[in-house]
Design a protein around this motif. Structure first.
Motif, mmCIF file in Angstrom:
data_model
loop_
_atom_site.group_PDB
_atom_site.id
_atom_site.type_symbol
_atom_site.label_atom_id
_atom_site.label_comp_id
_atom_site.label_asym_id
_atom_site.label_seq_id
_atom_site.Cartn_x
_atom_site.Cartn_y
_atom_site.Cartn_z
ATOM 1 N N ASN A 208 24.274 -9.760 42.950
ATOM 2 C CA ASN A 208 23.175 -10.487 42.223
ATOM 3 C C ASN A 208 21.973 -9.581 42.325
ATOM 4 O O ASN A 208 20.831 -9.984 42.152
ATOM 5 C CB ASN A 208 22.856 -11.835 42.844
ATOM 6 N N ILE A 209 22.259 -8.320 42.209
ATOM 7 C CA ILE A 209 20.903 -7.414 42.177
ATOM 8 C C ILE A 209 20.828 -7.016 40.665
ATOM 9 O O ILE A 209 21.761 -6.522 39.772
ATOM 10 C CB ILE A 209 21.225 -6.227 42.959
ATOM 11 N N PRO A 210 19.737 -7.354 40.091
ATOM 12 C CA PRO A 210 19.398 -7.152 38.596
ATOM 13 C C PRO A 210 19.515 -5.547 38.482
ATOM 14 O O PRO A 210 18.777 -4.662 39.010
ATOM 15 C CB PRO A 210 18.235 -7.587 38.328
ATOM 16 N N LEU A 211 19.872 -5.148 37.290
ATOM 17 C CA LEU A 211 19.662 -3.662 36.851
ATOM 18 C C LEU A 211 19.298 -3.600 35.350
ATOM 19 O O LEU A 211 19.511 -4.459 34.443
ATOM 20 C CB LEU A 211 21.264 -3.142 36.606
ATOM 21 N N VAL A 212 18.031 -3.208 35.295
ATOM 22 C CA VAL A 212 17.197 -3.069 34.169
ATOM 23 C C VAL A 212 17.242 -1.858 33.567
ATOM 24 O O VAL A 212 16.623 -0.816 34.111
ATOM 25 C CB VAL A 212 15.853 -3.519 34.308
ATOM 26 N N SER A 213 17.769 -1.447 32.365
ATOM 27 C CA SER A 213 18.118 -0.395 31.852
ATOM 28 C C SER A 213 16.830 -0.152 30.760
ATOM 29 O O SER A 213 16.701 -0.946 29.909
ATOM 30 C CB SER A 213 19.489 -0.096 31.125
#
Length: 388
Positions: free
Chosen positions: A115-120
């Motif tokens: 549940n760790i967000p990745l923001v590209s």
């Protein structure tokens, strides 16, 4: 990336990056640092809370991207702020990246399980919009769904109905070209050839693609390629420049300074991210002290590559010794090119998106004041559930 053939008789070595230094990507990472320092000095956003960071080079490679993702999740990394004010050192709340769609897909699959967000800031493949598949993936740049449609309509607008097409053999290129061709076909555009390639392909394959472009009757070439891939194709074409061609480029390479340095790319048109201004960024990028450069392996590599000199004792003996009087302000490099901040602004936005999500989770407005609980245990899921 350096390819290693494992024999299964010894422990595999950690994958390493090889090849030329990418100064544009360094600008992206330094922009992240700039944004974090700006937020840490803010009295309105996350007051009393300091953000830490770690930066990894995925080398535009899936194996290294996977290795990096596991490193982050395992928490086996050094702590940036280890004093009494740091409540959860080493716990990753969110990540910014990757620049490429394929590495982002791999990282998102791994980090999404926790549940760790990745923001590209630059992964544009429309496939990443599938929230069932990538529930914790976010981005500050539009999906290629819109770009592919726009490129097809652009070709139609100019009345070009006989074209050639090349694309990266990756999630970005394959999905982008498929979307483009779907719209182009419906617009009555005919395609003479469709060729794919990747930067790690044998030279013979890239030469074959270049020869197809040289021999084709289509004078318009649509290239849905990553900048890192396009570099190899353009360098091959430069050995024997083709007849005049009208290039139509996707956003990854159409504003890349290196790509635009080829004379036969003059007049290229395509889709670009809107230009922006980030006050103070240029001064930050140029403010590199000798001690800061020497303390960072990445900055050392950048300095040696930019000024063709050696800072390290073990470096190339054929290069002159750097004397640290080199003038970075006079340097013409993708790192110092800040007149057209496009993707760089997407990095800046990604950092602020995460900061605002953290602010909403840890801070409250009371009596016209913002109070943040810096001891609060913020879980990554809390950040990913907040719309960015």
């Amino acid at each position: 990336m350096q390819t290693v053939i494992n024999t299964y008789t010894t422990k595999p070595e950690v994958p390493t990056c090889t090849g030329s230094f990418n100064a544009r990507e360094l600008r992206f990472s330094r922009t992240m640092i700039f944004a974090i320092e700006e937020i840490n000095n803010s009295t309105e956003l996350l007051p009393g809370i300091r953000l830490g960071y770690q930066i990894y080079d995925t080398c535009a490679s899936v194996p290294i991207a996977v290795h990096v993702a596991f490193q982050l999740l395992n928490g086996q990394n050094s702590v940036f702020y280890n004093d009494s004010n740091c409540s959860q050192s080493g716990v990753v709340i969110a990540a910014v990246g990757d620049s490429g769609s394929t590495p982002s897909i791999s990282i998102s699959h791994i980090m999404g399980s926790f549940n760790i967000p990745l923001v590209s800031h630059f992964a544009t493949c429309a496939c990443l919009s599938d929230k069932q598949e990538y529930p914790t993936f976010f981005r500050t740049i539009p999906s290629d769904h819109y770009q592919a449609d726009a490129l097809a309509k652009l070709v139609k607008y100019f009345g070009w109905t006989w074209i050639g097409a090349v694309h990266s053999d990756s999630d970005y290129g394959n999905n982008g070209m498929a979307s483009f061709l779907k719209t182009a076909t419906s617009e009555g555009i005919c395609v003479e050839y469709i060729e794919s390639f990747y930067r790690t392909d044998p030279e013979s394959n890239i030469r074959r693609v270049a020869d197809v472009i040289r021999r084709s009757s289509a004078v318009v070439v649509v290239a849905f390629t990553a900048a890192g891939d396009m570099k190899f194709l353009l360098e091959e074409l430069a050995r024997d420049p083709p007849p005049p061609r009208q290039w139509i480029g996707s956003e990854s390479w159409v504003t890349d300074p290196h790509s635009m340095s080829f004379s036969f790319c003059a007049g290229t048109i395509g889709v670009a991210i809107q230009q922006s201004v980030i006050p103070g960024l240029r001064d930050f990028l140029l403010d590199l002290s000798p001690s800061e450069v020497a303390a960072s392996s990445v900055l050392t590599e950048f300095w040696e590559d930019a000024f063709n000199c050696s800072l390290r004792e073990s470096a190339d003996l054929n290069k002159r010794k750097c004397d640290i009087t080199e003038d970075i302000k006079a340097l013409k490099s993708p790192y110092t090119e800040t007149s057209q901040l496009r993707i760089t602004n997407m990095v800046y936005k990604a950092v602020y998106a995460i900061a605002h999500a953290l602010h909403n989770a840890a801070c409250q407005e009371t009596n016209d004041m913002t109070q943040c609980d810096k001891r609060m245990s913020v879980e990554p899921k809390q950040v990913s559930l907040i719309k960015m």
